[in-house]
Write a protein that holds these residues in place. Sequence first.
Motif, PDB file in Angstrom:
ATOM      1  N   ASP A  72      17.496  -8.055   1.288  1.00 41.64           N
ATOM      2  CA  ASP A  72      17.298  -7.112   1.501  1.00 41.64           C
ATOM      3  C   ASP A  72      18.389  -5.880   0.271  1.00 41.64           C
ATOM      4  OD1 ASP A  72      16.215  -7.744   3.599  1.00 41.64           O
ATOM      5  OD2 ASP A  72      17.953  -7.492   5.014  1.00 41.64           O
ATOM      6  N   ALA A  73      17.117  -5.152  -0.394  1.00 44.88           N
ATOM      7  CA  ALA A  73      17.304  -4.338  -1.426  1.00 44.88           C
ATOM      8  C   ALA A  73      17.920  -2.851  -0.414  1.00 44.88           C
ATOM      9  CB  ALA A  73      16.159  -4.815  -2.448  1.00 44.88           C
ATOM     10  N   VAL A  74      18.758  -2.936  -0.458  1.00 46.67           N
ATOM     11  CA  VAL A  74      18.826  -0.602   0.282  1.00 46.67           C
ATOM     12  C   VAL A  74      19.227  -0.301  -0.865  1.00 46.67           C
ATOM     13  CG1 VAL A  74      20.116  -0.164   2.009  1.00 46.67           C
ATOM     14  CG2 VAL A  74      20.216  -2.370   2.286  1.00 46.67           C
ATOM     15  N   VAL A  75      19.062   0.687  -1.038  1.00 44.89           N
ATOM     16  CA  VAL A  75      20.310   2.185  -2.378  1.00 44.89           C
ATOM     17  C   VAL A  75      20.505   3.152  -0.558  1.00 44.89           C
ATOM     18  CG1 VAL A  75      18.887   3.975  -3.732  1.00 44.89           C
ATOM     19  CG2 VAL A  75      18.049   2.290  -3.366  1.00 44.89           C
ATOM     20  N   THR A  76      21.701   3.412  -1.503  1.00 46.02           N
ATOM     21  CA  THR A  76      22.691   4.745  -0.777  1.00 46.02           C
ATOM     22  C   THR A  76      22.924   5.543  -1.398  1.00 46.02           C
ATOM     23  OG1 THR A  76      25.050   3.676  -1.551  1.00 46.02           O
ATOM     24  CG2 THR A  76      24.080   2.962   0.834  1.00 46.02           C
ATOM     25  N   ALA A 102      14.585  -3.940  -7.799  1.00 43.72           N
ATOM     26  CA  ALA A 102      14.271  -2.918  -6.983  1.00 43.72           C
ATOM     27  C   ALA A 102      14.922  -1.639  -6.444  1.00 43.72           C
ATOM     28  CB  ALA A 102      13.978  -3.727  -6.125  1.00 43.72           C
ATOM     29  N   VAL A 103      16.948  -2.399  -6.508  1.00 41.93           N
ATOM     30  CA  VAL A 103      17.410  -0.592  -6.418  1.00 41.93           C
ATOM     31  C   VAL A 103      17.428  -0.517  -7.419  1.00 41.93           C
ATOM     32  CG1 VAL A 103      19.871  -0.782  -5.826  1.00 41.93           C
ATOM     33  CG2 VAL A 103      18.665  -2.329  -4.567  1.00 41.93           C
ATOM     34  N   GLU A 104      17.801  -0.363  -8.549  1.00 45.41           N
ATOM     35  CA  GLU A 104      18.053  -0.002  -9.878  1.00 45.41           C
ATOM     36  C   GLU A 104      15.947   1.055 -10.003  1.00 45.41           C
ATOM     37  OE1 GLU A 104      18.739  -3.051 -12.504  1.00 45.41           O
ATOM     38  OE2 GLU A 104      21.000  -3.507 -12.330  1.00 45.41           O
ATOM     39  N   ASP A 105      14.695   0.683  -9.934  1.00 51.82           N
ATOM     40  CA  ASP A 105      14.284   0.770 -10.167  1.00 51.82           C
ATOM     41  C   ASP A 105      13.730   2.119  -9.654  1.00 51.82           C
ATOM     42  OD1 ASP A 105      13.469  -0.699 -12.096  1.00 51.82           O
ATOM     43  OD2 ASP A 105      12.099  -2.019 -11.015  1.00 51.82           O
ATOM     44  N   LYS A 106      14.236   2.065  -8.169  1.00 49.48           N
ATOM     45  CA  LYS A 106      14.115   3.297  -7.160  1.00 49.48           C
ATOM     46  C   LYS A 106      15.338   4.464  -7.258  1.00 49.48           C
ATOM     47  CE  LYS A 106      13.045   5.173  -3.416  1.00 49.48           C
ATOM     48  NZ  LYS A 106      11.871   6.285  -3.612  1.00 49.48           N
ATOM     49  N   ILE A 107      16.313   4.123  -8.524  1.00 50.66           N
ATOM     50  CA  ILE A 107      17.455   4.506  -8.519  1.00 50.66           C
ATOM     51  C   ILE A 107      16.702   5.559  -9.490  1.00 50.66           C
ATOM     52  CG2 ILE A 107      19.892   4.901  -9.696  1.00 50.66           C
ATOM     53  CD1 ILE A 107      19.630   4.651  -6.522  1.00 50.66           C
ATOM     54  N   LYS A 108      16.404   5.251 -10.667  1.00 49.94           N
ATOM     55  CA  LYS A 108      15.549   5.400 -11.856  1.00 49.94           C
ATOM     56  C   LYS A 108      14.548   6.640 -11.469  1.00 49.94           C
ATOM     57  CE  LYS A 108      15.968   1.489 -14.932  1.00 49.94           C
ATOM     58  NZ  LYS A 108      14.705   1.023 -15.641  1.00 49.94           N
ATOM     59  N   VAL A 109      13.580   6.379  -9.898  1.00 55.10           N
ATOM     60  CA  VAL A 109      12.458   7.285 -10.188  1.00 55.10           C
ATOM     61  C   VAL A 109      13.069   8.523  -8.839  1.00 55.10           C
ATOM     62  CG1 VAL A 109      10.893   7.708  -8.102  1.00 55.10           C
ATOM     63  CG2 VAL A 109      11.080   5.546  -9.238  1.00 55.10           C
ATOM     64  N   LEU A 110      14.444   8.668  -8.339  1.00 58.57           N
ATOM     65  CA  LEU A 110      15.287   9.350  -7.893  1.00 58.57           C
ATOM     66  C   LEU A 110      15.827  10.704  -9.281  1.00 58.57           C
ATOM     67  CD1 LEU A 110      17.323   7.804  -5.023  1.00 58.57           C
ATOM     68  CD2 LEU A 110      14.770   9.766  -4.350  1.00 58.57           C
ATOM     69  N   LYS A 111      16.884   9.798  -9.811  1.00 58.12           N
ATOM     70  CA  LYS A 111      16.761  10.840 -11.167  1.00 58.12           C
ATOM     71  C   LYS A 111      15.789  10.988 -11.427  1.00 58.12           C
ATOM     72  CE  LYS A 111      20.893   7.785 -11.715  1.00 58.12           C
ATOM     73  NZ  LYS A 111      21.708   7.132 -12.889  1.00 58.12           N
TER      74      LYS A 111
END
Length: 92
Positions: free
Chosen positions: A35-39, A74-83
Amino acid sequence: MSKHQSRRNRWVKTSDLRYSGANGYVELNREGMWDAVVTYQTRRPLQETPINRPWRTVKHYLNEYKRAREAMMAVEDKIKVLKKENNLDVIL
């Protein structure tokens, strides 16, 4: 000199079932999938509540992945999108 930082340096193995990163974690579930989780922290937009806008922690579950490395990416990609969104109401 390269600015590359290996995934081994970005992620810490906290237990046999979990890896933690700067902005999220990856955890092995009961089905054997990762499971991938972004906080991150967020607050309500200024238009909704102009007074008292407290920060709250958000956990965003992305998906299940077959390998830990895929979940980390996936977590790293989601962080890039949020940035890239450059939202002032989000702290990473």
